[in-house]
Scaffold this active site. Structure first.
Site, PDB file in Angstrom:
ATOM      1  N   VAL A 172       0.837  -1.204   0.000  1.00  0.00           N
ATOM      2  CA  VAL A 172       0.000   0.000   0.000  1.00  0.00           C
ATOM      3  C   VAL A 172       0.874   1.258   0.000  1.00  0.00           C
ATOM      4  O   VAL A 172       0.537   2.251  -0.652  1.00  0.00           O
ATOM      5  CB  VAL A 172      -0.966   0.002   1.207  1.00  0.00           C
ATOM      6  CG1 VAL A 172      -1.771   1.296   1.268  1.00  0.00           C
ATOM      7  CG2 VAL A 172      -1.902  -1.197   1.141  1.00  0.00           C
ATOM      8  N   CYS A 173       1.987   1.208   0.699  1.00  0.00           N
ATOM      9  CA  CYS A 173       2.838   2.390   0.871  1.00  0.00           C
ATOM     10  C   CYS A 173       3.242   3.064  -0.441  1.00  0.00           C
ATOM     11  O   CYS A 173       3.113   4.293  -0.550  1.00  0.00           O
ATOM     12  CB  CYS A 173       4.079   2.041   1.691  1.00  0.00           C
ATOM     13  SG  CYS A 173       3.695   1.419   3.352  1.00  0.00           S
ATOM     14  N   PRO A 174       3.696   2.337  -1.454  1.00  0.00           N
ATOM     15  CA  PRO A 174       4.094   3.041  -2.680  1.00  0.00           C
ATOM     16  C   PRO A 174       2.932   3.746  -3.368  1.00  0.00           C
ATOM     17  O   PRO A 174       3.125   4.783  -4.012  1.00  0.00           O
ATOM     18  CB  PRO A 174       4.706   1.959  -3.560  1.00  0.00           C
ATOM     19  CG  PRO A 174       4.253   0.667  -2.997  1.00  0.00           C
ATOM     20  CD  PRO A 174       3.988   0.905  -1.543  1.00  0.00           C
TER      21      PRO A 174
ATOM     22  N   LEU B 299       2.575   7.088  -1.395  1.00  0.00           N
ATOM     23  CA  LEU B 299       3.696   7.999  -1.623  1.00  0.00           C
ATOM     24  C   LEU B 299       3.677   8.552  -3.046  1.00  0.00           C
ATOM     25  O   LEU B 299       4.003   9.716  -3.275  1.00  0.00           O
ATOM     26  CB  LEU B 299       5.017   7.313  -1.307  1.00  0.00           C
ATOM     27  CG  LEU B 299       5.193   6.886   0.157  1.00  0.00           C
ATOM     28  CD1 LEU B 299       6.535   6.200   0.359  1.00  0.00           C
ATOM     29  CD2 LEU B 299       5.033   8.037   1.107  1.00  0.00           C
TER      30      LEU B 299
END
Length: 187
Positions: free
Chosen positions: A46-48, A51
């Protein structure tokens, strides 16, 4: 206990930005609006997406005088490796703060000690270094950079116009409210 109006603690951390390492301190944050965008870890799922969403709006945050600081408990070396390996992360121009000692995650109360990572926390910090808005999501729920931008704009408006408040879904240029007895229960 609420973190609203909590002054962030002094800190000094390494960051990766624009193919270079540098130190970021509390002094660098003071005097301008900031968003601290905590996420669990580099090289995840999920993080990319989050960001990249922020990277796509970075110029809009910059245009309103707001700096973005993404923060994970990874090192600045890991941030660089992720940047080099991921097309999504290569879009990032804002500082990627390294928090391997967890000083920031603990100060913002998003550190998950059992896992050694941070929760998904978004914090808007005013030029005086105080938290004026925040949201913490479960690790499996991504955030929306458009809504975060809107919240920063609303916080800035209220800071500038102390006698007005922003209603739900307020956008810059829309009508605001002036709190008064005759509005109670009317809207």
């Amino acid at each position: 206990m609420s973190l609203i109006q909590k002054e962030i603690a002094d800190f000094s951390v390494q960051c990766y930005q624009n193919n270079a390492f540098r130190t970021v301190t509390k002094a660098d944050v003071l005097g301008k609006w900031s968003v601290f965008f905590f996420y669990p870890a580099d090289f995840t799922f999920v993080c990319p997406t989050e960001l990249e969403d922020l990277a796509n709006l970075y110029d809009k945050f910059q245009a309103i005088g707001c700096e973005i600081y993404s923060v994970s408990c990874d090192t600045h070396f890991v941030h660089k490796a992720w940047h080099d390996a991921s097309e999504r992360i290569q879009k990032i121009q804002y500082p990627m703060l390294a928090d391997p000692t967890h000083c920031l995650a603990k100060d913002f109360e998003v550190y998950i000690e059992a896992d050694g990572v941070a929760e998904r926390g978004s914090f808007i910090v005013n030029p005086e270094g105080k938290i004026v808005a925040y949201e913490v999501n479960a690790g499996n729920v991504g955030r929306n950079a458009d809504e975060l931008l809107r919240k920063v704009q609303a916080c800035q408006f209220v800071a500038e116009h102390g006698d007005e408040v922003c209603p739900a879904k307020w956008q810059p240029g829309a009508e605001t409210l002036k709190p008064s007895l005759d509005l109670v229960g009317q809207l």
